[in-house]
Design an enzyme around this catalytic site. Structure first.
Site, PDB file in Angstrom:
ATOM      1  CB  SER A  34      -0.853   0.031   1.264  1.00 53.94           C
ATOM      2  OG  SER A  34      -1.375  -1.234   1.526  1.00 53.94           O
ATOM      3  N   GLY A  35       0.240   2.366  -0.366  1.00 51.73           N
ATOM      4  CA  GLY A  35       0.954   3.639  -0.303  1.00 51.73           C
ATOM      5  C   GLY A  35       1.219   4.194  -1.680  1.00 51.73           C
ATOM      6  CB  THR A  76       6.552   4.164  -2.844  1.00 50.97           C
ATOM      7  OG1 THR A  76       6.660   5.263  -1.952  1.00 50.97           O
ATOM      8  CG2 THR A  76       7.868   3.956  -3.572  1.00 50.97           C
ATOM      9  CG  ASP A  93       4.195  -2.525   1.157  1.00 50.77           C
ATOM     10  OD1 ASP A  93       3.871  -1.438   0.648  1.00 50.77           O
ATOM     11  OD2 ASP A  93       3.637  -2.982   2.172  1.00 50.77           O
ATOM     12  CG  ASP A 146       5.531   4.798   6.972  1.00 54.48           C
ATOM     13  OD1 ASP A 146       5.133   5.436   5.981  1.00 54.48           O
ATOM     14  OD2 ASP A 146       4.820   3.948   7.547  1.00 54.48           O
ATOM     15  N   GLY A 180       2.044   3.992   8.070  1.00 52.14           N
ATOM     16  CA  GLY A 180       1.704   5.407   7.925  1.00 52.14           C
ATOM     17  C   GLY A 180       0.375   5.569   7.203  1.00 52.14           C
ATOM     18  CD  GLU A 221       1.496  -2.073   4.330  1.00 51.70           C
ATOM     19  OE1 GLU A 221       1.202  -1.202   3.504  1.00 51.70           O
ATOM     20  OE2 GLU A 221       2.211  -1.847   5.320  1.00 51.70           O
TER      21      GLU A 221
END
Ligand SMILES: O=C[C@H](O)[C@H](O)[C@H](O)COP(=O)(O)O
Length: 362
Positions: A116-117, A119, A185, A188, A200, A207
């Site tokens: 996730s996120g 990047t 993945d 942070d 974050g 995850e």
């Protein structure tokens, strides 16, 4: 929408990207290279983004001419610098992801984990470029609603963890507990031993689940995330908790020495953040952690914790679902031990830098 960015990133405004992720979440933005301010020739020659930097410099010069009095001039400069900083951060993330995919993605894979996120969106972008002849026979395992949407929007097949486990079946004799070939993945923060802080974006439970089920975890980030020890520039450990137990866990974290742990809220009305698992998140600040190899220096009474020890201690608090510290063993180490222990640490991390280079660790 900026067509050069993956949809998940491009549809977010620059303000969201810089404020919500970099500033609100505690990371200093990249400092603007000296060339932008001083025209430093040597710095410019070393840069891989020389043309881009020159254009930014020109924009700054032109803005200065157009807004010659102080406030509007400063505001214009800030806006340009903020947007250019965002561009540099996004190019750094993309560079890390493209390198990581080129080094690790393989057309023989069956299951690929996608974290996730912001990047990891560039990982999906790079994988999708292989085209349906390669990706069509693969299934992509997400770590939450955001990554599910990211995978779907790229035209790839989603397989949620429960369906993956039903599909691979249960064989009590089998020693292969890691059906996912590879997991990409972000993080942070990543320390010198590849221990990470994650969560974050409130996704660290799923995850960790996907990482446990993966043969290898490859981490992708920009270079702001690379530190010697965790909690150097990132401020807190995300802890997912039962909503009814949240205040109890917060008090236990205070007892452990966390300075002002806060139940995470979002939006202008400060509503408590609800995770994909219908829980709350507590962001618990602690002093900078030790490395696991420095266990001899550990002294919790003085706030000196290794990642492994702090993870175990917080995980033991009643009401905690999962802690955003990914430390201990990695996938290949767990496979060799042939045991049920957790293997969630990356085997390698890729860090994009603002000048377009990629540093690796592991
Ligand atoms: O819960 C969120 C995840 O742990 C993310 O992987 C982490 O926050 C990094 O996100 P980003 O790539 O947006 O910095």
């Amino acid at each position: 929408m900026n067509p050069s960015l993956p949809r998940a990133v491009a549809t977010r405004s620059i303000r969201q990207l810089t404020s919500a992720r970099a500033v609100f979440r505690g990371h200093p933005a990249f400092s603007i290279p000296r060339i932008l301010i001083t025209g430093d020739k040597q710095a410019g020659q070393q840069s891989h983004n020389k043309e881009q930097l020159r254009n930014i410099h020109l924009s700054l010069t032109h803005s200065s001419a157009a807004f010659s009095t102080s406030t509007s001039k400063r505001k214009a400069k800030e806006a340009i610098m903020s947007s250019n900083t965002t561009d540099l951060i996004e190019s750094a993330k993309r560079a890390a992801c493209r390198q990581a995919v080129a080094d690790h993605f393989n057309s023989s894979f069956t299951y690929v984990g996608i974290g996730s996120g912001s990047t990891v969106a560039y990982v999906v972008e790079a994988i999708a470029e292989y085209g349906p002849s390669v990706t069509g026979k693969m299934k992509f395992v997400p770590t939450g609603s955001g990554s599910t949407a990211l995978i779907r929007n790229a035209g790839l097949s989603v397989l949620q963890v429960p369906d993956l486990l039903l599909e691979v079946g249960f064989d009590p004799e089998s020693t292969d507990h890691q059906p996912i070939d590879l997991y990409f993945d972000g993080a942070d923060e990543v320390d010198a031993e590849l221990n990470c802080i994650k969560g974050g974006g409130a996704c660290h439970f799923q995850e960790k689940l996907v990482s446990r089920l993966s043969k290898r975890f490859v981490c992708v980030a920009d270079s702001r995330k690379k530190v010697d020890r965790l909690l150097t520039s990132w401020a807190y450990i995300p802890v997912e908790v039962s909503p009814m137990g949240a205040e109890y866990v917060r008090r236990e974290l205070l007892r452990l020495g966390s300075k002002d742990p806060k139940i995470r809220t979002s939006g202008p009305t400060f509503i408590r953040t609800i995770t994909d698992n219908h829980n709350h998140i507590i962001d618990a600040p602690f002093p900078t952690l030790l490395l696991n190899s420095e266990a001899d220096k550990q002294d919790p009474a003085k706030g000196l914790w290794t990642p492994n020890a702090l993870l175990a201690r917080i995980k033991g608090i009643f009401g905690v679902l999962e802690v955003g510290i990914f430390s201990g063993l990695n996938g290949p180490q767990v496979a060799q031990l042939d045991s049920g222990v957790e293997g969630v640490k990356p085997v390698k991390a890729y860090f994009g830098t603002p000048d377009g280079k990629v540093e690796t660790l592991g």
